[in-house]
Design a protein around this motif. Structure first.
Motif, PDB file in Angstrom:
ATOM      1  N   VAL A  11       0.946  -1.182  -0.113  1.00  0.00           N
ATOM      2  CA  VAL A  11      -0.031   0.098  -0.017  1.00  0.00           C
ATOM      3  C   VAL A  11       0.576   0.989  -0.096  1.00  0.00           C
ATOM      4  O   VAL A  11       1.836   1.414   0.720  1.00  0.00           O
ATOM      5  N   ALA A  12       0.641   2.146  -0.974  1.00  0.00           N
ATOM      6  CA  ALA A  12       1.398   3.454  -0.970  1.00  0.00           C
ATOM      7  C   ALA A  12       0.919   4.238  -0.029  1.00  0.00           C
ATOM      8  O   ALA A  12      -0.288   4.424  -0.044  1.00  0.00           O
ATOM      9  N   LEU A  13       1.582   4.823   0.843  1.00  0.00           N
ATOM     10  CA  LEU A  13       1.235   5.774   1.983  1.00  0.00           C
ATOM     11  C   LEU A  13       1.470   7.329   1.328  1.00  0.00           C
ATOM     12  O   LEU A  13       0.925   8.269   2.074  1.00  0.00           O
ATOM     13  N   LEU A  16       2.575   9.915   3.812  1.00  0.00           N
ATOM     14  CA  LEU A  16       1.875   9.655   5.311  1.00  0.00           C
ATOM     15  C   LEU A  16       3.213   8.822   6.066  1.00  0.00           C
ATOM     16  O   LEU A  16       2.929   9.216   7.281  1.00  0.00           O
ATOM     17  N   PHE A  22       0.682  11.051  12.268  1.00  0.00           N
ATOM     18  CA  PHE A  22       0.339   9.775  11.756  1.00  0.00           C
ATOM     19  C   PHE A  22       1.183   8.393  12.430  1.00  0.00           C
ATOM     20  O   PHE A  22       0.398   7.412  12.937  1.00  0.00           O
ATOM     21  N   MET A  26      -0.231   5.497  14.920  1.00  0.00           N
ATOM     22  CA  MET A  26      -0.070   4.021  14.643  1.00  0.00           C
ATOM     23  C   MET A  26       0.677   3.373  15.812  1.00  0.00           C
ATOM     24  O   MET A  26       0.371   2.427  15.945  1.00  0.00           O
ATOM     25  N   LEU A  29      -1.722   2.789  18.711  1.00  0.00           N
ATOM     26  CA  LEU A  29      -2.608   1.757  18.383  1.00  0.00           C
ATOM     27  C   LEU A  29      -1.902   0.289  18.579  1.00  0.00           C
ATOM     28  O   LEU A  29      -2.459  -0.585  19.080  1.00  0.00           O
TER      29      LEU A  29
ATOM     30  N   SER B  50      -6.493  10.457   6.455  1.00  0.00           N
ATOM     31  CA  SER B  50      -5.661   9.405   6.159  1.00  0.00           C
ATOM     32  C   SER B  50      -6.334   8.357   5.227  1.00  0.00           C
ATOM     33  O   SER B  50      -5.517   7.740   4.468  1.00  0.00           O
ATOM     34  N   TRP B  53      -6.827   9.765   1.708  1.00  0.00           N
ATOM     35  CA  TRP B  53      -5.345   9.978   1.140  1.00  0.00           C
ATOM     36  C   TRP B  53      -5.116   8.757   0.710  1.00  0.00           C
ATOM     37  O   TRP B  53      -4.313   8.485  -0.438  1.00  0.00           O
ATOM     38  N   VAL B  54      -5.049   7.366   1.593  1.00  0.00           N
ATOM     39  CA  VAL B  54      -4.479   6.440   1.037  1.00  0.00           C
ATOM     40  C   VAL B  54      -5.448   5.846   0.107  1.00  0.00           C
ATOM     41  O   VAL B  54      -4.697   5.015  -0.889  1.00  0.00           O
ATOM     42  N   CYS B  57      -3.909   7.348  -3.160  1.00  0.00           N
ATOM     43  CA  CYS B  57      -2.779   6.858  -3.681  1.00  0.00           C
ATOM     44  C   CYS B  57      -2.876   5.291  -4.258  1.00  0.00           C
ATOM     45  O   CYS B  57      -1.834   4.845  -4.697  1.00  0.00           O
ATOM     46  N   ASN B  58      -3.842   4.674  -3.749  1.00  0.00           N
ATOM     47  CA  ASN B  58      -4.079   3.305  -4.243  1.00  0.00           C
ATOM     48  C   ASN B  58      -5.606   3.051  -4.651  1.00  0.00           C
ATOM     49  O   ASN B  58      -6.467   2.193  -4.096  1.00  0.00           O
ATOM     50  N   ILE B  61      -8.337   0.082  -3.878  1.00  0.00           N
ATOM     51  CA  ILE B  61      -7.773  -0.754  -2.792  1.00  0.00           C
ATOM     52  C   ILE B  61      -8.894  -1.456  -2.093  1.00  0.00           C
ATOM     53  O   ILE B  61     -10.030  -0.952  -1.922  1.00  0.00           O
ATOM     54  N   LEU B  65      -7.815  -4.537   3.319  1.00  0.00           N
ATOM     55  CA  LEU B  65      -6.455  -4.205   3.229  1.00  0.00           C
ATOM     56  C   LEU B  65      -6.382  -2.825   3.817  1.00  0.00           C
ATOM     57  O   LEU B  65      -5.330  -2.445   4.552  1.00  0.00           O
ATOM     58  N   ARG B  69      -3.913  -1.730   6.985  1.00  0.00           N
ATOM     59  CA  ARG B  69      -2.653  -0.925   7.051  1.00  0.00           C
ATOM     60  C   ARG B  69      -2.769   0.361   7.904  1.00  0.00           C
ATOM     61  O   ARG B  69      -1.957   0.864   8.781  1.00  0.00           O
ATOM     62  N   LEU B  70      -4.269   0.685   8.114  1.00  0.00           N
ATOM     63  CA  LEU B  70      -4.235   1.934   9.197  1.00  0.00           C
ATOM     64  C   LEU B  70      -4.754   1.449  10.439  1.00  0.00           C
ATOM     65  O   LEU B  70      -5.198   2.142  11.116  1.00  0.00           O
ATOM     66  N   LEU B  71      -4.844   0.128  10.756  1.00  0.00           N
ATOM     67  CA  LEU B  71      -5.129  -0.332  12.032  1.00  0.00           C
ATOM     68  C   LEU B  71      -6.680   0.059  12.391  1.00  0.00           C
ATOM     69  O   LEU B  71      -6.897   0.402  13.441  1.00  0.00           O
ATOM     70  N   PHE B 121      -3.267  19.549   5.760  1.00  0.00           N
ATOM     71  CA  PHE B 121      -2.716  18.525   6.643  1.00  0.00           C
ATOM     72  C   PHE B 121      -1.333  18.418   6.542  1.00  0.00           C
ATOM     73  O   PHE B 121      -0.621  18.331   7.580  1.00  0.00           O
ATOM     74  N   PHE B 122      -0.699  18.373   5.365  1.00  0.00           N
ATOM     75  CA  PHE B 122       0.914  18.063   5.461  1.00  0.00           C
ATOM     76  C   PHE B 122       1.531  19.631   6.088  1.00  0.00           C
ATOM     77  O   PHE B 122       2.657  19.322   6.641  1.00  0.00           O
TER      78      PHE B 122
END
Lengths: 155, 155
Positions: A11-13, A16, A22, A26, A29, B50, B53-54, B57-58, B61, B65, B69-71, B121-122
């Motif tokens: 998975v491309a983040l 992030l 972020f 994580m 968690l 998030s 955004w993911v 990027c995908n 998806i 999945l 990845r993001l729990l 965000f960034f």
DNA sequence: TATTGTTATACTCTATAACTATA
DNA sequence: TATAGTTATAGAGTATAACAATA
């Protein structure tokens, strides 16, 4: 030139993965997950333990000060303390100097509970970051302390 | 917001100040607080961003999945995605190869929203850890990535 | 049988604001 | 007026378990 090849499980983040907010989320968690895997179903949770522990280190501490240090809001602190009081772990005292305030102490039962809980709590904390070297783990701790504005010197 | 004049009431933490789980919790609370001070009341919150955004990027998806990845747990993911779908930001598609699965993509509106949100965000993420030196900040990020089991490539 | 996702329920944590009693 | 704490309410976030559809 390197190609980035992703299997269909990658998975491309998109940046992030370098964002501290972020990553902290994580990390927390993961820690929480590990807590339940490892110490399982204790009656005292990490948040409650930290409250009891700080009271035990500072008998008579005022509720407001405790909340400021542990970043717990007043309204929530009231509920937390009441729950601990109902379990017979904490006692409250209104000081004559300022009858608005509440001073917190542990009961005998509370001291026993903290003594027991501190053993698994600190063992659990010690087990966190086991995939880091000792030096890396120490550096992470020091950087986190600086990040949150704690003195890095030996408090 | 916190304009409290501190008397010299120090609070002993009794070792808690070196516990990674505790520090991560404190750090995350500070970050959350700073988020509301700084970016205030955006409609999209960090967690939602998030996810969007993911997905951006995908594209395509799978929900499972993404959650891994993001729990984010499956039950919560369902609610999150539905809310984003109701805002018209995300679309779902059931693939013929596996009709149990859901593939996620952004709508045009979603792409515009993410484009806008990514700017604040960034910027906000970049502002975190401003009390660290550039090198310390980088090291903290690298250590957090290792802590959570992410590849620390190129460091 | 196992997996993907949904639904329903409940509990914790947090946020807010109104309230009291003191100072 | 300001502060310490309480109460009430609401909203996230998450855990759990039962469930349907599909593999």
């Amino acid at each position: 030139m390197d190609m980035i090849v992703r299997t269909k499980d990658e998975v491309a983040l998109g940046g992030l993965e370098d964002a501290p907010g972020f990553l902290l989320r994580m990390a927390q968690l993961k820690v929480y997950e590990q807590f339940f895997d490892q110490v399982g179903d204790h009656r005292i949770k990490p948040g409650e333990f930290s409250v009891l522990w700080v009271i035990s280190c500072n008998p008579g501490i005022r509720q407001s000060l405790l909340g400021q240090r542990l970043l717990i809001k007043r309204a929530h602190m009231t509920k937390l303390i009441r729950a601990l009081e109902e379990q017979g772990l904490v006692s409250r005292r209104i000081p004559d100097e300022d009858r608005r305030a509440v001073e917190l102490s542990l009961t005998t039962k509370g001291r026993v509970a903290v003594e027991t809980a501190s053993q698994w709590f600190f063992a659990y904390e010690q087990s966190l970051g086991a995939n880091l070297s000792a030096g890396e783990r120490e550096r992470l701790i020091a950087l986190l302390k600086k990040f949150i504005g704690m003195k890095a010197s030996g408090l």
